[in-house]
Design a protein around this motif. Structure first.
Motif, PDB file in Angstrom:
ATOM      1  N   GLN A 171       0.841  -1.205   0.000  1.00  0.00           N
ATOM      2  CA  GLN A 171       0.000   0.000   0.000  1.00  0.00           C
ATOM      3  C   GLN A 171       0.877   1.256   0.000  1.00  0.00           C
ATOM      4  N   LEU A 172       1.952   1.221   0.799  1.00  0.00           N
ATOM      5  CA  LEU A 172       2.827   2.408   0.875  1.00  0.00           C
ATOM      6  C   LEU A 172       3.465   2.695  -0.481  1.00  0.00           C
ATOM      7  N   LYS A 173       3.781   1.636  -1.230  1.00  0.00           N
ATOM      8  CA  LYS A 173       4.434   1.830  -2.530  1.00  0.00           C
ATOM      9  C   LYS A 173       3.542   2.612  -3.485  1.00  0.00           C
ATOM     10  N   LYS A 174       2.197   2.505  -3.301  1.00  0.00           N
ATOM     11  CA  LYS A 174       1.279   3.230  -4.175  1.00  0.00           C
ATOM     12  C   LYS A 174       1.278   4.730  -3.869  1.00  0.00           C
ATOM     13  N   MET A 175       1.826   5.100  -2.703  1.00  0.00           N
ATOM     14  CA  MET A 175       1.823   6.523  -2.308  1.00  0.00           C
ATOM     15  C   MET A 175       3.052   7.187  -2.914  1.00  0.00           C
ATOM     16  N   GLU A 176       2.909   7.623  -4.148  1.00  0.00           N
ATOM     17  CA  GLU A 176       4.090   8.029  -4.910  1.00  0.00           C
ATOM     18  C   GLU A 176       4.685   9.349  -4.468  1.00  0.00           C
ATOM     19  N   LYS A 177       3.949  10.097  -3.627  1.00  0.00           N
ATOM     20  CA  LYS A 177       4.505  11.386  -3.181  1.00  0.00           C
ATOM     21  C   LYS A 177       5.117  11.296  -1.789  1.00  0.00           C
ATOM     22  N   LEU A 178       5.005  10.125  -1.146  1.00  0.00           N
ATOM     23  CA  LEU A 178       5.465   9.998   0.243  1.00  0.00           C
ATOM     24  C   LEU A 178       6.984  10.075   0.303  1.00  0.00           C
ATOM     25  N   GLY A 179       7.479  11.111   0.971  1.00  0.00           N
ATOM     26  CA  GLY A 179       8.934  11.287   1.095  1.00  0.00           C
ATOM     27  C   GLY A 179       9.443  11.036   2.500  1.00  0.00           C
ATOM     28  N   THR A 180       8.584  11.247   3.515  1.00  0.00           N
ATOM     29  CA  THR A 180       9.012  11.088   4.912  1.00  0.00           C
ATOM     30  C   THR A 180       8.023  10.203   5.659  1.00  0.00           C
ATOM     31  N   LEU A 181       8.557   9.166   6.292  1.00  0.00           N
ATOM     32  CA  LEU A 181       7.736   8.265   7.114  1.00  0.00           C
ATOM     33  C   LEU A 181       8.470   8.048   8.436  1.00  0.00           C
ATOM     34  N   ASP A 182       7.894   8.568   9.520  1.00  0.00           N
ATOM     35  CA  ASP A 182       8.526   8.455  10.842  1.00  0.00           C
ATOM     36  C   ASP A 182       7.748   7.452  11.690  1.00  0.00           C
ATOM     37  N   LEU A 183       8.386   6.299  11.948  1.00  0.00           N
ATOM     38  CA  LEU A 183       7.764   5.240  12.755  1.00  0.00           C
ATOM     39  C   LEU A 183       8.613   4.937  13.986  1.00  0.00           C
ATOM     40  N   GLN A 184       9.380   5.926  14.451  1.00  0.00           N
ATOM     41  CA  GLN A 184      10.247   5.687  15.606  1.00  0.00           C
ATOM     42  C   GLN A 184       9.426   5.355  16.854  1.00  0.00           C
ATOM     43  N   ASN A 185      10.022   4.540  17.721  1.00  0.00           N
ATOM     44  CA  ASN A 185       9.419   4.231  19.028  1.00  0.00           C
ATOM     45  C   ASN A 185       7.996   3.690  18.898  1.00  0.00           C
ATOM     46  N   ASN A 186       7.843   2.631  18.081  1.00  0.00           N
ATOM     47  CA  ASN A 186       6.590   1.910  17.990  1.00  0.00           C
ATOM     48  C   ASN A 186       6.846   0.453  18.384  1.00  0.00           C
ATOM     49  N   ASP A 187       5.945  -0.454  17.998  1.00  0.00           N
ATOM     50  CA  ASP A 187       6.092  -1.860  18.393  1.00  0.00           C
ATOM     51  C   ASP A 187       6.329  -2.757  17.176  1.00  0.00           C
ATOM     52  N   LEU A 188       7.068  -2.259  16.179  1.00  0.00           N
ATOM     53  CA  LEU A 188       7.319  -3.069  14.985  1.00  0.00           C
ATOM     54  C   LEU A 188       8.252  -4.230  15.335  1.00  0.00           C
ATOM     55  N   LEU A 189       7.753  -5.460  15.223  1.00  0.00           N
ATOM     56  CA  LEU A 189       8.592  -6.628  15.517  1.00  0.00           C
ATOM     57  C   LEU A 189       9.406  -7.042  14.298  1.00  0.00           C
ATOM     58  N   GLN A 190       8.925  -6.637  13.111  1.00  0.00           N
ATOM     59  CA  GLN A 190       9.740  -6.868  11.922  1.00  0.00           C
ATOM     60  C   GLN A 190       9.475  -5.778  10.895  1.00  0.00           C
ATOM     61  N   VAL A 191      10.460  -5.574  10.037  1.00  0.00           N
ATOM     62  CA  VAL A 191      10.323  -4.576   8.971  1.00  0.00           C
ATOM     63  C   VAL A 191      10.190  -5.368   7.670  1.00  0.00           C
ATOM     64  N   CYS A 199       9.828   1.071  -1.725  1.00  0.00           N
ATOM     65  CA  CYS A 199       9.221   2.412  -1.661  1.00  0.00           C
ATOM     66  C   CYS A 199      10.317   3.439  -1.928  1.00  0.00           C
ATOM     67  N   GLU A 200      10.677   3.573  -3.193  1.00  0.00           N
ATOM     68  CA  GLU A 200      11.888   4.330  -3.518  1.00  0.00           C
ATOM     69  C   GLU A 200      11.700   5.842  -3.467  1.00  0.00           C
ATOM     70  N   THR A 201      10.441   6.287  -3.271  1.00  0.00           N
ATOM     71  CA  THR A 201      10.268   7.736  -3.147  1.00  0.00           C
ATOM     72  C   THR A 201      10.653   8.211  -1.739  1.00  0.00           C
ATOM     73  N   LEU A 202      10.763   7.275  -0.784  1.00  0.00           N
ATOM     74  CA  LEU A 202      11.086   7.673   0.598  1.00  0.00           C
ATOM     75  C   LEU A 202      12.488   8.264   0.664  1.00  0.00           C
ATOM     76  N   ARG A 203      12.566   9.498   1.134  1.00  0.00           N
ATOM     77  CA  ARG A 203      13.878  10.119   1.363  1.00  0.00           C
ATOM     78  C   ARG A 203      14.262  10.024   2.832  1.00  0.00           C
ATOM     79  N   THR A 204      13.235   9.955   3.697  1.00  0.00           N
ATOM     80  CA  THR A 204      13.488   9.833   5.134  1.00  0.00           C
ATOM     81  C   THR A 204      12.594   8.742   5.705  1.00  0.00           C
ATOM     82  N   LEU A 205      13.228   7.668   6.194  1.00  0.00           N
ATOM     83  CA  LEU A 205      12.502   6.570   6.842  1.00  0.00           C
ATOM     84  C   LEU A 205      13.126   6.387   8.219  1.00  0.00           C
ATOM     85  N   LEU A 206      12.335   6.663   9.271  1.00  0.00           N
ATOM     86  CA  LEU A 206      12.878   6.618  10.639  1.00  0.00           C
ATOM     87  C   LEU A 206      12.259   5.441  11.388  1.00  0.00           C
TER      88      LEU A 206
END
Length: 602
Positions: free
Chosen positions: A538-558, A565-572
């Motif tokens: 779903q994120l890959k379809k968001m072609e304008k998404l440049g920044t996604l901040d997911l710091q300090n969550n409960d992600l057990l895997q990436v 998602c190659e449009t991402l310039r900042t992935l935290l």
């Protein structure tokens, strides 16, 4: 083949083969053969619960092919085998390592990260050629004293274990260049650390340190010191004499002030965000000629000294979320400055809409004020209607000239009707109702739907988004950080122009699915929630998404597909419980993380 069968049936020399009863999958003979030639054996990710005996004896036992094939080609001269120098046992299910590790005295690299080890064998101390030992991501509670005999060790990775103390003689490892002790339970550091004079990188992040021994200033080669997320209240003043230091991380501690840095002429990065620093002195800064990154966000700093303009190499200055009410206009003259963050400060002289136009516009504005303004930058600015909206309850100047409707920091449970009544036919572009006690989105906000494009409802007690908000069809920026949100309504899909949404410090347990359908989004800030997963397709379809901040969550895997998602310039992603990508990969920045994830796509 008959010979091989005989050997398995009763050949007394078959001791190096794995008996059928031994637990865990067998290690293919082809790997063992190749390792005899190359000196390297990689057994990672094979679900091994113990290391087969013939791996430890690889250089002692006569190989199987010696009994099978008596006409040797040049390629098969088993007697010309190479001693094993590199053994990788990472990502298995090992609970202990055999003392037989001493049968591999030529090892220079031993990698056992990501297992279930609770202790290490004392025989490790006999591997006198060992240069790199990685035992990170295990369950180690202590380190055997014998380990300190490894005089050639250059890299020791102990992060993500359960260590609460270190042996006093740690300084005997005089050739260490890299030491990672992050994510343990350490409460103090042995003073013998002072002897580690070749250490280049030291990571102590995420422990329980209340202080650092002043002696570590003797580490004359140290370039990178990471003390993020401890309980440090002060930093030894001697630290400031470390002439080789280039990167210093002090984020998330309890510091009330920074030391002066008279000797750190090479210091390039100073990260001291999320502390309780109140005063920034000229002395703290004026010797830092090489500084390119100064990160002081989320402190209590009230003013910035004029001497900050001496930092001629400064490229990034982050002062967000402090108590700064005015800035030296001469900041505009810093020649290299590319990033300046000031949001979340009670700045009197700079309009909020200007802050959102980006660094270059802001610097241009500051430079223009130097010329306009004969006043020195730290004189009180004149009090205008803009300065103190709280004095007159309704600030008509702000509404008519600045298109701003502001009612913030009032601890109000509702927004008075007078505020909305005052708007009349004026087109309001910006609404700021932050830092109140609002439990819901003010319903009358819908009256502004034909003009409002920026809404700030941060720092309230809002637990759900109303349909009125979903009708603000011109909305481009929405800030609802620090509220009680657990979900977003599907009706938000109507906000087709929304570019930035800040949902940090709420109570989301899942990534709000409606965001995947708002295709204009460029920035999603979701840090400090409890989000457990994201959908990379779903994120890959968001072609304008440049920044996604997911710091300090409960992600057990990436999910590896996030790498697409190659449009991402900042992935935290820092501060989540996943094991891979490792912190070292995250530290290299977004491009490296995405590349790493792509490499893991099956």
């Amino acid at each position: 083949m008959a010979a091989a069968r005989r050997a398995r049936a009763g050949d007394p020399r078959a001791g190096f083969r794995q008996p059928a009863a031994e637990p865990g999958p067998a290690v293919p003979q082809g790997l063992i053969r190749a390792a005899r030639k190359s000196g390297q054996l990689n057994l990672s990710g094979r679900s091994l619960s113990e290391v087969p005996q013939h791996v430890w004896r690889i250089n002692l036992d006569t190989p199987e092919e010696a009994h099978q094939n008596l006409s040797f080609g040049a390629a098969d001269r088993w007697w010309e085998q190479t001693d094993l120098t590199k053994l990788i046992l990472a990502s298995n299910k090992l609970q202990c390592l055999s003392e037989d590790v001493k049968l591999l005295p030529a090892l220079t690299v031993l990698d056992v990260h990501d297992n279930q080890l609770t202790s290490l064998p004392s025989a490790l101390g006999q591997l006198e050629n060992l240069q790199k030992l990685d035992v990170s991501h295990n369950k180690l509670k202590s380190i055997p004293e014998e380990l300190l005999q490894l005089s050639h060790l250059k890299s020791l990775l102990l992060h993500h274990n359960e260590l609460s103390h270190l042996p006093d003689g740690f300084g005997q490892l005089v050739n260490l260049e890299e030491l990672d002790l992050s994510n343990n339970h350490l409460t103090d550091i042995p003073t013998s650390f002072a002897l580690l004079i070749n250490l280049v990188r030291l990571n102590l992040a995420c422990n329980q340190l209340k202080n650092l021994p002043a002696d570590i200033s003797a580490m004359k080669s140290l370039r990178q010191l990471d003390c993020t997320k401890n309980y440090l209240e002060t930093v030894p003043s001697k630290l400031a004499t470390m002439a080789s230091l280039e990167q210093l991380y002090l984020r998330k501690n309890k510091l009330r002030s920074l030391p002066d840095f008279p000797s750190c002429k090479l210091l390039k990065e100073l990260h001291a965000g999320e502390n309780q620093i109140e005063i920034l002195n000229a002395e703290n800064l004026k010797h830092l000629n090489s500084l390119s990154v100064l990160e002081l966000r989320d402190n209590k700093i009230k003013s910035v000294p004029d001497e900050i303009t001496l930092l001629q190499k400064l490229e990034r200055l982050d002062l967000a979320n402090n108590d700064i009410s005015r800035l030296p206009y001469t900041l505009g003259n810093l020649p290299q400055l590319k990033f300046l963050a000031l949001e979340g400060n009670p700045l009197r002289t700079i309009r909020r809409d200007l802050l959102q136009k980006g660094t270059q516009e802001l610097l241009k504005y500051l430079r223009s004020k130097i010329q306009d303004d004969g006043t020195s930058p730290n004189e009180e600015p004149p009090v205008t209607a803009m300065t103190l909206p709280s004095e007159s309850r309704i600030n008509m100047h702000a509404i008519t000239s600045l298109k701003l409707l502001e009612y913030s920091e009032k601890q109000a449970a509702v927004i008075p009707d007078d505020m909305f009544n005052a708007v009349k036919s004026n087109p309001v572009a910006t609404v700021n109702f932050s830092k109140n006690q609002l439990k819901e989105v003010p319903p009358r906000i819908v009256e502004l739907k034909d003009s409002v494009c920026d809404v700030n409802l941060g720092f309230n007690k809002i637990s759900s988004i109303s349909l009125e908000l979903c009708m603000l069809h011109k909305l481009t920026h929405l800030d609802i950080r620090n509220n009680f949100l657990t979900s977003l309504p599907e009706e938000m899909e109507a906000l087709t122009r929304l570019q930035t949404i800040n949902l940090s410090f709420n109570r989301f347990k899942v990534f709000p699915s409606v965001l995947y359908h708002i295709l204009a989004l460029e920035t999603i800030l979701l840090s400090n929630n409890q989000v457990g997963s994201v959908d990379p397709l779903q994120l890959k379809k968001m072609e304008k998404l440049g920044t996604l901040d997911l710091q300090n969550n409960d992600l057990l895997q990436v999910p590896p597909e996030l790498g697409n998602c190659e449009t991402l310039r900042t992935l935290l992603l820092e501060g989540n419980p996943f094991r891979t990508p490792r912190a070292a990969v995250l530290a290299k920045g977004t491009a490296a993380v995405l590349e790493y994830l792509r490499s893991r796509i099956p």
